[in-house]
Write an enzyme that holds these catalytic residues in place. Structure first.
Site, short mmCIF file in Angstrom:
data_model
loop_
_atom_site.label_atom_id
_atom_site.label_comp_id
_atom_site.label_asym_id
_atom_site.label_seq_id
_atom_site.Cartn_x
_atom_site.Cartn_y
_atom_site.Cartn_z
N GLY A 11 0.83 -1.22 0.00
CA GLY A 11 0.00 0.00 0.00
C GLY A 11 0.85 1.25 0.00
O GLY A 11 0.60 2.19 0.76
N ALA A 12 1.84 1.29 -0.90
CA ALA A 12 2.83 2.37 -0.83
C ALA A 12 2.63 3.45 -1.90
O ALA A 12 3.46 4.33 -2.05
CB ALA A 12 4.25 1.79 -0.94
N ARG A 14 0.25 5.69 -1.81
CA ARG A 14 -0.23 6.93 -1.19
C ARG A 14 -0.18 6.83 0.32
O ARG A 14 0.12 5.76 0.88
CB ARG A 14 -1.64 7.27 -1.69
CG ARG A 14 -2.63 6.15 -1.47
CD ARG A 14 -3.90 6.36 -2.30
NE ARG A 14 -4.83 5.26 -2.08
CZ ARG A 14 -5.72 5.22 -1.08
NH1 ARG A 14 -5.82 6.22 -0.24
NH2 ARG A 14 -6.51 4.17 -0.94
N ASN A 62 -3.21 -7.49 -4.64
CA ASN A 62 -4.19 -7.33 -3.57
C ASN A 62 -3.70 -8.18 -2.39
O ASN A 62 -3.70 -9.41 -2.47
CB ASN A 62 -5.55 -7.82 -4.08
CG ASN A 62 -6.59 -7.86 -2.98
OD1 ASN A 62 -6.33 -7.45 -1.85
ND2 ASN A 62 -7.76 -8.35 -3.33
N VAL A 63 -3.32 -7.51 -1.30
CA VAL A 63 -2.72 -8.28 -0.19
C VAL A 63 -3.70 -9.24 0.47
O VAL A 63 -3.29 -10.15 1.18
CB VAL A 63 -2.07 -7.36 0.89
CG1 VAL A 63 -0.92 -6.57 0.33
CG2 VAL A 63 -3.11 -6.48 1.56
N ASN A 89 1.81 -2.33 5.45
CA ASN A 89 1.16 -1.04 5.69
C ASN A 89 -0.26 -0.97 5.12
O ASN A 89 -1.08 -0.20 5.61
CB ASN A 89 2.02 0.07 5.06
CG ASN A 89 1.27 1.36 4.90
OD1 ASN A 89 1.14 2.14 5.84
ND2 ASN A 89 0.73 1.61 3.71
N SER A 141 -2.24 0.15 14.97
CA SER A 141 -2.87 1.45 15.21
C SER A 141 -3.10 1.62 16.70
O SER A 141 -3.29 0.64 17.43
CB SER A 141 -4.22 1.50 14.49
OG SER A 141 -4.98 2.60 14.95
N TYR A 154 -12.05 -2.69 12.36
CA TYR A 154 -10.70 -2.12 12.20
C TYR A 154 -9.85 -2.38 13.45
O TYR A 154 -8.70 -2.82 13.36
CB TYR A 154 -10.84 -0.62 11.93
CG TYR A 154 -9.55 0.11 11.69
CD1 TYR A 154 -8.88 0.01 10.47
CD2 TYR A 154 -9.00 0.94 12.67
CE1 TYR A 154 -7.70 0.69 10.25
CE2 TYR A 154 -7.82 1.62 12.45
CZ TYR A 154 -7.17 1.50 11.23
OH TYR A 154 -5.99 2.18 11.01
N ALA A 156 -10.27 -4.66 15.73
CA ALA A 156 -9.97 -6.10 15.86
C ALA A 156 -8.81 -6.47 14.93
O ALA A 156 -7.91 -7.22 15.31
CB ALA A 156 -11.22 -6.92 15.52
N LYS A 158 -6.42 -4.52 13.89
CA LYS A 158 -5.17 -3.89 14.34
C LYS A 158 -4.66 -4.53 15.64
O LYS A 158 -3.45 -4.60 15.87
CB LYS A 158 -5.37 -2.38 14.51
CG LYS A 158 -5.63 -1.66 13.19
CD LYS A 158 -4.45 -1.80 12.26
CE LYS A 158 -4.63 -1.12 10.93
NZ LYS A 158 -3.47 -1.23 10.05
P1 NAP Z 1 -4.70 5.53 3.11
O1 NAP Z 1 -4.18 6.89 2.78
O2 NAP Z 1 -6.16 5.26 3.00
O3 NAP Z 1 -3.88 4.45 2.26
C1 NAP Z 1 -4.19 3.10 2.35
C2 NAP Z 1 -3.20 2.32 1.52
O4 NAP Z 1 -3.51 0.93 1.63
C3 NAP Z 1 -3.24 2.70 0.05
O5 NAP Z 1 -1.93 2.81 -0.45
C4 NAP Z 1 -3.94 1.49 -0.59
O6 NAP Z 1 -3.49 1.20 -1.89
C5 NAP Z 1 -3.52 0.37 0.33
N1 NAP Z 1 -4.42 -0.77 0.22
C6 NAP Z 1 -5.72 -0.85 0.59
N2 NAP Z 1 -6.21 -2.06 0.29
C7 NAP Z 1 -5.20 -2.77 -0.28
C8 NAP Z 1 -5.09 -4.08 -0.78
N3 NAP Z 1 -6.13 -4.92 -0.76
N4 NAP Z 1 -3.89 -4.49 -1.28
C9 NAP Z 1 -2.83 -3.65 -1.32
N5 NAP Z 1 -2.89 -2.37 -0.85
C10 NAP Z 1 -4.05 -1.95 -0.34
O7 NAP Z 1 -4.32 5.16 4.61
P2 NAP Z 1 -3.11 5.59 5.54
O8 NAP Z 1 -3.61 6.58 6.51
O9 NAP Z 1 -1.91 5.90 4.71
O10 NAP Z 1 -2.87 4.23 6.32
C11 NAP Z 1 -1.75 3.38 6.11
C12 NAP Z 1 -1.72 2.36 7.24
O11 NAP Z 1 -1.59 3.06 8.49
C13 NAP Z 1 -2.99 1.52 7.34
O12 NAP Z 1 -2.68 0.21 7.74
C14 NAP Z 1 -3.76 2.23 8.45
O13 NAP Z 1 -4.65 1.35 9.09
C15 NAP Z 1 -2.61 2.64 9.36
N6 NAP Z 1 -2.96 3.73 10.28
C16 NAP Z 1 -3.34 4.96 9.82
C17 NAP Z 1 -3.64 5.96 10.73
C18 NAP Z 1 -4.06 7.34 10.32
O14 NAP Z 1 -4.41 8.15 11.20
N7 NAP Z 1 -4.02 7.68 9.05
C19 NAP Z 1 -3.58 5.69 12.11
C20 NAP Z 1 -3.20 4.43 12.53
C21 NAP Z 1 -2.88 3.45 11.62
P3 NAP Z 1 -4.41 1.35 -3.21
O15 NAP Z 1 -4.95 2.74 -3.22
O16 NAP Z 1 -3.45 1.04 -4.32
O17 NAP Z 1 -5.49 0.31 -3.09
#
Ligand code: NAP
Length: 246
Positions: A11-12, A14, A62-63, A89, A141, A154, A156, A158
């Site tokens: 998921g890198a 964005r 797709n992971v 990620n 998280s 979510y 559960a 994490k």
């Molecule tokens: P985001 O901006 O929504 O990005 C999510 C990423 O996950 C995207 O690059 C997306 O890729 C990828 N993804 C989703 N489904 C996928 C799949 N089936 N296979 C491969 N890639 C997939 O979210 P983020 O805020 O950067 O979050 C990144 C990580 O940090 C997540 O695990 C999230 O739970 C964790 N996190 C975030 C926060 C926060 O406040 N933002 C807090 C705690 C933890 P595509 O667009 O290519 O599908």
């Protein structure tokens, strides 16, 4: 610091994953930018890395798909000979109150966030055992530690990642492989952009540092855990949350 290392970041294209990919590349790693839906963004991440003198490729997978993760890791090992750093990620949210949450929304969040992390670790661990080295970093998280109303699926997933991290650390430690989790707090990305101003205000009040975090602040901790400086750290959950879960 990471010269000669191959890193796979899921998921890198964005968000936090993009920043992790860029930071690992700056440290010298060759980065595989995994994506699922965001092909263009993944390619932009690769170009940004190359512009700064690093090297990367993008790879769609797709992971949540067990077999596809096996294919991805098999192909990468064949092409590059080794994978040294795995950052799980990729993550999604499908929020709703428990009494309204559909079975599908529960399952899909578990499938991407938790099973996705299992899928990559499962397929990479044999290779890491052969290498007798490797760093796995799973993005959990703060909500996996604290719970959150409207996010039972979510949270559960994490919390599950923390159990997965500790078990993998116990299984792989004797071969010099470290497995850690990073638990970000409230980080401004697309995942959090639709929260109402009221929810954001309430969240900020719970943060000791009274501000949201940045993707870079998470990426820097991931880069540390991926480096030799963290060789003696395994099975840990490092919170990057401004003191939200103290
Ligand atoms: P985001 O901006 O929504 O990005 C999510 C990423 O996950 C995207 O690059 C997306 O890729 C990828 N993804 C989703 N489904 C996928 C799949 N089936 N296979 C491969 N890639 C997939 O979210 P983020 O805020 O950067 O979050 C990144 C990580 O940090 C997540 O695990 C999230 O739970 C964790 N996190 C975030 C926060 C926060 O406040 N933002 C807090 C705690 C933890 P595509 O667009 O290519 O599908």
């Amino acid at each position: 610091m990471l010269k000669g290392k191959v890193a796979l970041v899921t998921g890198a294209g964005r968000g936090i994953g993009r920043e992790i990919a860029i930071t690992l590349a700056k440290e010298g790693a060759f980065v595989v930018v995994n994506y699922n839906g965001s092909e263009e963004k993944a390619q932009e991440t690769v170009e940004e890395i190359r512009k700064s003198g690093g090297d990367a490729v993008s790879y769609r997978c797709n992971v949540a798909d067990f077999a596809a993760c096996g294919e991805m890791i098999g192909e990468l090992v064949k092409e590059y000979g080794h994978i040294d750093i795995l950052v799980n990620n990729a993550g999604i949210t499908k929020d709703n109150l428990l009494m309204k949450m559909s079975e599908q929304d529960f399952d899909s969040v578990i499938d991407v966030n938790l099973k996705g992390s299992f899928n990559t670790i499962r397929h990479l661990s044999r290779q890491l055992l052969k290498q007798k080295s490797g760093k796995i970093i799973n993005i959990s998280s703060v909500t996996g530690l604290m719970g959150n109303p409207g996010q039972a699926n979510y949270c559960a997933s994490k919390a599950g990642i923390i159990g997965l991290t500790k078990s993998a650390a116990r299984e792989l430690g004797s071969r010099g492989i470290t497995v850690n989790a990073v638990a970000p707090g409230f980080i401004e990305t697309e995942m959090t952009k639709d929260l109402s101003e009221n929810v954001k205000k309430n969240l900020k009040e719970q943060i000791l540092l009274k501000r949201t975090g940045t993707a870079k602040e998470v990426a820097d901790v991931v880069a540390f855990l991926a480096s030799e400086a963290a060789d003696y750290i395994t099975g840990q959950v490092i919170s990057v949350d401004g003191g939200m879960a103290v």
